[in-house]
Design a protein around this motif. Sequence first.
Motif, PDB file in Angstrom:
ATOM      1  N   ILE A 210      -9.244   0.170  23.517  1.00  0.00           N
ATOM      2  CA  ILE A 210      -8.343  -0.478  24.464  1.00  0.00           C
ATOM      3  C   ILE A 210      -9.107  -1.167  25.592  1.00  0.00           C
ATOM      4  CG2 ILE A 210      -6.471   1.160  24.019  1.00  0.00           C
ATOM      5  CD1 ILE A 210      -7.254   2.567  26.663  1.00  0.00           C
ATOM      6  N   VAL A 211     -10.442  -1.090  25.568  1.00  0.00           N
ATOM      7  CA  VAL A 211     -11.243  -1.552  26.706  1.00  0.00           C
ATOM      8  C   VAL A 211     -11.679  -3.006  26.557  1.00  0.00           C
ATOM      9  CG1 VAL A 211     -13.337  -1.131  28.058  1.00  0.00           C
ATOM     10  CG2 VAL A 211     -11.997   0.802  27.193  1.00  0.00           C
ATOM     11  N   GLY A 212     -12.136  -3.396  25.376  1.00  0.00           N
ATOM     12  CA  GLY A 212     -12.527  -4.778  25.162  1.00  0.00           C
ATOM     13  C   GLY A 212     -13.971  -5.073  25.504  1.00  0.00           C
ATOM     14  N   ALA A 213     -14.193  -6.138  26.282  1.00  0.00           N
ATOM     15  CA  ALA A 213     -15.529  -6.685  26.496  1.00  0.00           C
ATOM     16  C   ALA A 213     -16.540  -5.650  26.995  1.00  0.00           C
ATOM     17  CB  ALA A 213     -15.447  -7.852  27.478  1.00  0.00           C
ATOM     18  N   VAL A 231     -10.003  -3.812  18.156  1.00  0.00           N
ATOM     19  CA  VAL A 231      -9.781  -3.998  19.595  1.00  0.00           C
ATOM     20  C   VAL A 231      -8.309  -4.318  19.827  1.00  0.00           C
ATOM     21  CG1 VAL A 231     -10.424  -5.307  21.644  1.00  0.00           C
ATOM     22  CG2 VAL A 231     -12.133  -4.860  19.867  1.00  0.00           C
ATOM     23  N   ILE A 232      -7.635  -3.472  20.636  1.00  0.00           N
ATOM     24  CA  ILE A 232      -6.208  -3.676  20.891  1.00  0.00           C
ATOM     25  C   ILE A 232      -5.898  -3.846  22.378  1.00  0.00           C
ATOM     26  CG2 ILE A 232      -5.527  -2.434  18.803  1.00  0.00           C
ATOM     27  CD1 ILE A 232      -4.822  -0.043  20.665  1.00  0.00           C
ATOM     28  N   GLY A 233      -6.935  -3.820  23.227  1.00  0.00           N
ATOM     29  CA  GLY A 233      -6.712  -3.964  24.656  1.00  0.00           C
ATOM     30  C   GLY A 233      -7.911  -4.589  25.327  1.00  0.00           C
ATOM     31  N   LEU A 234      -7.687  -5.080  26.540  1.00  0.00           N
ATOM     32  CA  LEU A 234      -8.727  -5.818  27.254  1.00  0.00           C
ATOM     33  C   LEU A 234      -8.887  -5.308  28.681  1.00  0.00           C
ATOM     34  CD1 LEU A 234      -7.671  -9.382  26.030  1.00  0.00           C
ATOM     35  CD2 LEU A 234      -9.572  -8.003  25.158  1.00  0.00           C
ATOM     36  N   GLN A 235      -8.722  -4.005  28.868  1.00  0.00           N
ATOM     37  CA  GLN A 235      -8.823  -3.459  30.217  1.00  0.00           C
ATOM     38  C   GLN A 235     -10.211  -3.637  30.820  1.00  0.00           C
ATOM     39  OE1 GLN A 235      -7.223   0.557  30.568  1.00  0.00           O
ATOM     40  NE2 GLN A 235      -5.755   0.165  28.938  1.00  0.00           N
ATOM     41  N   GLY A 236     -11.234  -3.813  29.960  1.00  0.00           N
ATOM     42  CA  GLY A 236     -12.597  -4.013  30.443  1.00  0.00           C
ATOM     43  C   GLY A 236     -13.080  -5.443  30.308  1.00  0.00           C
ATOM     44  N   GLY A 237     -12.168  -6.397  30.270  1.00  0.00           N
ATOM     45  CA  GLY A 237     -12.566  -7.800  30.239  1.00  0.00           C
ATOM     46  C   GLY A 237     -12.399  -8.450  28.874  1.00  0.00           C
ATOM     47  N   VAL A 238     -12.556  -9.782  28.867  1.00  0.00           N
ATOM     48  CA  VAL A 238     -12.261 -10.559  27.662  1.00  0.00           C
ATOM     49  C   VAL A 238     -13.482 -11.207  27.024  1.00  0.00           C
ATOM     50  CG1 VAL A 238      -9.927 -11.046  28.470  1.00  0.00           C
ATOM     51  CG2 VAL A 238     -11.752 -12.661  28.999  1.00  0.00           C
TER      52      VAL A 238
END
Length: 321
Positions: A210-213, A231-238
Motif C-alpha cells: 500500500i506504500v508505493g514509491a 502495488v495497490i496504494g501510493l501512501q509513500g509517493g508515486v
Amino acid sequence: MRAITIPEPGGPEALVWAEVPDPAAGPGEVLIDVAACGVNRADVLQRQGFYDPPPGASPYPGLECSGTVAAVGPGVTRWRPGDEVCALLAGGGYAERVVVPDGQVLPVPDGVDLVTAGALPEAACTVWSNVFMTAGLRAGETLLVHGGGSGIGTLAVQLGKAAGARVAVTAGSAAKLERCRALGADVLINYRERDFVAELRGGADVILDIVGAKYLERNVRTLAAGGRLVVIGLQGGVKAELNLGALLAKRASVTATSLRARPPAEKAAIVAGVREHVWPMLADGRLRPVVDRALPLPEAAEAHRVMEASDHVGKIILTAR
C-alpha cells in the motif's frame, strides 16, 4: 435523503451532512437502504481533492456499504426488496441510499451482522483480486503484507493463512503487530525499528503493498525468484527508480492495480469470486471481520480523523441507522 457531501476539498471539516436528491434504480441496478458503510483511504483522498469518482459514479464518498434492498431496476432477477445485502461501490456509500449495478451486490455472509457487513466488500474484493486472482498465491509460499493492521491487511493475513501461506506483516506499533499475530501472522516486523528486507532473507513470493514509491526498491530486493509484487496504494509517493535487472534476475513481476475505476463487468467477476471463495470462510468462522469502531454517518469527519491518525486496527464503520 441525506448524504455526506464535499462542497470543497479540504480537511475532515470539508465533509458536510446535507439533503441531496434521492437516487433511483435504473436497468440492471439495485437501490439499497444503507445500514453501514466502510471508511477507506480512498475516501480521504477524495475529500482532499486527489481522487475524483469515475465518470457516472455518485459524487459522495464511500466504496462499500451494507443494507436492505429497497427496489430493483428492470432486468434484475437475483435480488428482491427486503434482501439484506452488502455491495462494492464506485462511490456513494456515505449516504442513506445508494444505487449499484446488481453484479456488485453480495448477500450478507452467514454469521455476520448487517452493520459489520458494511466493512467487508472493498477489503475482500481488494485482497481476493490482488493476492489470488492477480498474484496467484499458493500454499507453502510466503506472503508479505504491508500495513498489516489496516482493514485490507487484517483480511489479507487471514486469507493468506487460510490458503496455507506463511504470512509476514509490517506495521508501526507493537500493539498492531500483536493483533496481526492473533489473526495468524507468522513474521511480525515493526517498520519503525527493523528492515523488512533483512527480516525476510528467504524472500517473499507475493507482496501486497500500500506504500508505493518509498518501498519499491526494497520490495524488489525482497522478492523471491518468481516473486510477484502487487502495488495497490501510493501512501509513500508515486515515483521511484525500478531496477529492471533485479526483476530479470529473479524472473519477478511488478503489477499496479486499482479497483474503483474498473468497469462493472470486471467488478462483477471479482465479486463472484469473493462470494464463491471468501464468503464460505466467513460463514464457518475461518475468517472474521476486524472492526475498530463504528460511528454515526453524520460524524464522518471524526472517522476521517481517526483514519488519518492511523492508530486504528481493522476497519472503521459509519452507521446510517
